[in-house]
Design a protein around this motif. Sequence first.
Motif, PDB file in Angstrom:
ATOM      1  N   ASN A   1       6.395 -10.898 -13.436  1.00  0.00           N
ATOM      2  CA  ASN A   1       4.924 -10.933 -13.358  1.00  0.00           C
ATOM      3  C   ASN A   1       4.288 -10.565 -14.698  1.00  0.00           C
ATOM      4  O   ASN A   1       3.315 -11.177 -15.116  1.00  0.00           O
ATOM      5  CB  ASN A   1       4.419  -9.960 -12.284  1.00  0.00           C
ATOM      6  CG  ASN A   1       4.686 -10.495 -10.882  1.00  0.00           C
ATOM      7  OD1 ASN A   1       5.009 -11.671 -10.722  1.00  0.00           O
ATOM      8  ND2 ASN A   1       4.538  -9.652  -9.879  1.00  0.00           N
TER       9      ASN A   1
ATOM     10  N   ALA B   1       3.067  -3.050 -13.764  1.00  0.00           N
ATOM     11  CA  ALA B   1       3.844  -3.677 -12.687  1.00  0.00           C
ATOM     12  C   ALA B   1       4.352  -2.539 -11.815  1.00  0.00           C
ATOM     13  O   ALA B   1       5.010  -1.625 -12.311  1.00  0.00           O
ATOM     14  CB  ALA B   1       5.005  -4.467 -13.267  1.00  0.00           C
TER      15      ALA B   1
ATOM     16  N   GLU C   1      11.780  -1.013  -7.007  1.00  0.00           N
ATOM     17  CA  GLU C   1      12.924  -1.920  -7.217  1.00  0.00           C
ATOM     18  C   GLU C   1      12.971  -2.478  -8.640  1.00  0.00           C
ATOM     19  O   GLU C   1      14.024  -2.872  -9.127  1.00  0.00           O
ATOM     20  CB  GLU C   1      12.956  -3.048  -6.167  1.00  0.00           C
ATOM     21  CG  GLU C   1      11.867  -4.083  -6.233  1.00  0.00           C
ATOM     22  CD  GLU C   1      10.666  -3.753  -5.357  1.00  0.00           C
ATOM     23  OE1 GLU C   1      10.206  -2.592  -5.406  1.00  0.00           O
ATOM     24  OE2 GLU C   1      10.171  -4.645  -4.656  1.00  0.00           O
TER      25      GLU C   1
HETATM   26  P1  ATP Z   1       4.074  -7.757   0.053  1.00  0.00           P
HETATM   27  O1  ATP Z   1       2.739  -7.931   0.708  1.00  0.00           O
HETATM   28  O2  ATP Z   1       4.968  -8.964   0.168  1.00  0.00           O
HETATM   29  O3  ATP Z   1       4.735  -6.431   0.369  1.00  0.00           O
HETATM   30  P2  ATP Z   1       3.283  -6.528  -2.430  1.00  0.00           P
HETATM   31  O4  ATP Z   1       2.061  -6.905  -3.156  1.00  0.00           O
HETATM   32  O5  ATP Z   1       3.304  -5.223  -1.718  1.00  0.00           O
HETATM   33  O6  ATP Z   1       3.719  -7.726  -1.513  1.00  0.00           O
HETATM   34  P3  ATP Z   1       5.727  -5.592  -3.526  1.00  0.00           P
HETATM   35  O7  ATP Z   1       6.052  -5.078  -2.161  1.00  0.00           O
HETATM   36  O8  ATP Z   1       5.540  -4.624  -4.622  1.00  0.00           O
HETATM   37  O9  ATP Z   1       4.445  -6.525  -3.483  1.00  0.00           O
HETATM   38  O10 ATP Z   1       6.804  -6.657  -3.948  1.00  0.00           O
HETATM   39  C1  ATP Z   1       7.178  -7.692  -3.052  1.00  0.00           C
HETATM   40  C2  ATP Z   1       8.163  -8.596  -3.740  1.00  0.00           C
HETATM   41  O11 ATP Z   1       7.506  -9.291  -4.795  1.00  0.00           O
HETATM   42  C3  ATP Z   1       9.323  -7.903  -4.430  1.00  0.00           C
HETATM   43  O12 ATP Z   1      10.369  -7.626  -3.572  1.00  0.00           O
HETATM   44  C4  ATP Z   1       9.708  -8.916  -5.485  1.00  0.00           C
HETATM   45  O13 ATP Z   1      10.505  -9.930  -4.918  1.00  0.00           O
HETATM   46  C5  ATP Z   1       8.377  -9.484  -5.879  1.00  0.00           C
HETATM   47  N1  ATP Z   1       7.829  -8.782  -7.055  1.00  0.00           N
HETATM   48  C6  ATP Z   1       7.092  -7.651  -7.054  1.00  0.00           C
HETATM   49  N2  ATP Z   1       6.756  -7.285  -8.296  1.00  0.00           N
HETATM   50  C7  ATP Z   1       7.310  -8.188  -9.128  1.00  0.00           C
HETATM   51  C8  ATP Z   1       7.332  -8.357 -10.543  1.00  0.00           C
HETATM   52  N3  ATP Z   1       6.688  -7.505 -11.359  1.00  0.00           N
HETATM   53  N4  ATP Z   1       7.991  -9.420 -11.050  1.00  0.00           N
HETATM   54  C9  ATP Z   1       8.619 -10.281 -10.221  1.00  0.00           C
HETATM   55  N5  ATP Z   1       8.650 -10.185  -8.879  1.00  0.00           N
HETATM   56  C10 ATP Z   1       8.006  -9.153  -8.328  1.00  0.00           C
END
Ligand code: ATP
Length: 403
Positions: free
Chosen positions: A21, A7, A11
């Motif tokens: 996740n 993961a 944050e």
């Molecule tokens: P985005 O396109 O929205 O930026 P991303 O794939 O880059 O998505 P991240 O930026 O890492 O994902 O995370 C976006 C949001 O998803 C986080 O702020 C959180 O709310 C949620 N998130 C990310 N990882 C997890 C996790 N392991 N468990 C629960 N929620 C998560």
Amino acid sequence: MRAEIIASGTELLLGEISDTNTSFIAGQLALLGIDLYYASIVGDNFERFAETLRQAMKRSDIVFITGGLGPTKGDITREVIAGVLGEKMEVDGELKQQIVGYFERMHLQMTENNLKQAALITSATGIPNPLGTAPGWWVEKAGKTIVCLPGPPAEMQPMWAREVFPRLEKKGGAIILSRNLKTWGLSEAAVDQLVSPFMGLPNPTLALYARPDGIRMRITAKADSREKALYLIQQRETELRDLLKEHIWGIDDETLETAVARLLMEKHLTIAVAESFTGGLLSYTLSSVAESARFFTGSIILPDRKALAYLEISPFVAGQTSIKSASFMASAVREKFGADLGVAIDGSIENAGEAVTCTAYIAIDMRNEANNVTGAYPGRPYLLVRRSAMHALFSLRAALLKA
Ligand code: ATP
């Protein structure tokens, strides 16, 4: 097949969000019969992320990565995979069109950095994401698989269900089927004790979940054909029904309100409701069933004792919360709305320090035949109200089965 989860997201390491996740994917892998040996959390640091992925690829056959697929500089998952595999990222025309289409549908302005989300490496194919801009990546290289999914659970879980689960199912060459048996009237510990001979068996597996409408038992079978999986489930279901008998009230999508509605319609009976504790939840639940006008004649929600006067209940009875006042309410509301059945819920919440317990008094008057039950549940107040309404529905179902 050995699986591993990474993961990604600083944050997560700061404790700002919980890593749900990993628990979601872990549960799904258990369903698929895929062994999960390791799970890690990494921040948005290239070197540490790359080191975690290198190690994962050495010891596992399939690595699931969530998060870090966004358009910003901090979203480095694609770059890390490309770096570890020694491949170059290039914008893919088809993925670019999907992202452009997404922005058009949402009437949003696309920015240059969104193009990064259309990038692929030679070993990767895109996994469609109709709910967001970040497509996933399915990477196959040297006998190893990396599956990259977006971070937001609202995007990750549908992508998993539509795209990833079916591919993994095929990889395993097995059919996995589940059935939920729904119970009422026993605690999770009591169900656990009763079904303990079946817990921990490999196929079918049995898992317990507490829900407002009771304890659920999920039977999951794995076989090389649908028929064999169904046969395994049916055998275990029969054994569980023998053990839990009338406590099992339904399966899968069945709800207590649909079960009650079906019985009322089959028996051509009507019902009226009086609620002084559940604020209309029982009435709302019953009236949300399709065709409720066929059996639901009316309800009265009583915010306080004074309101009992609407049902012409004497101040003497109204003076206390008890099964007796619920009983009067059930008869009075049945008469008021000319129904065959009257059901009433009265109740009280007791605070003993931190602990909150509610006692619900449920009375059913079926053509002047009384049927009263009391239930006590510990827990948070909003759950207690839901449990009381569910208990009333379960009692109604039991009374109707005997009618
Ligand atoms: P985005 O396109 O929205 O930026 P991303 O794939 O880059 O998505 P991240 O930026 O890492 O994902 O995370 C976006 C949001 O998803 C986080 O702020 C959180 O709310 C949620 N998130 C990310 N990882 C997890 C996790 N392991 N468990 C629960 N929620 C998560």
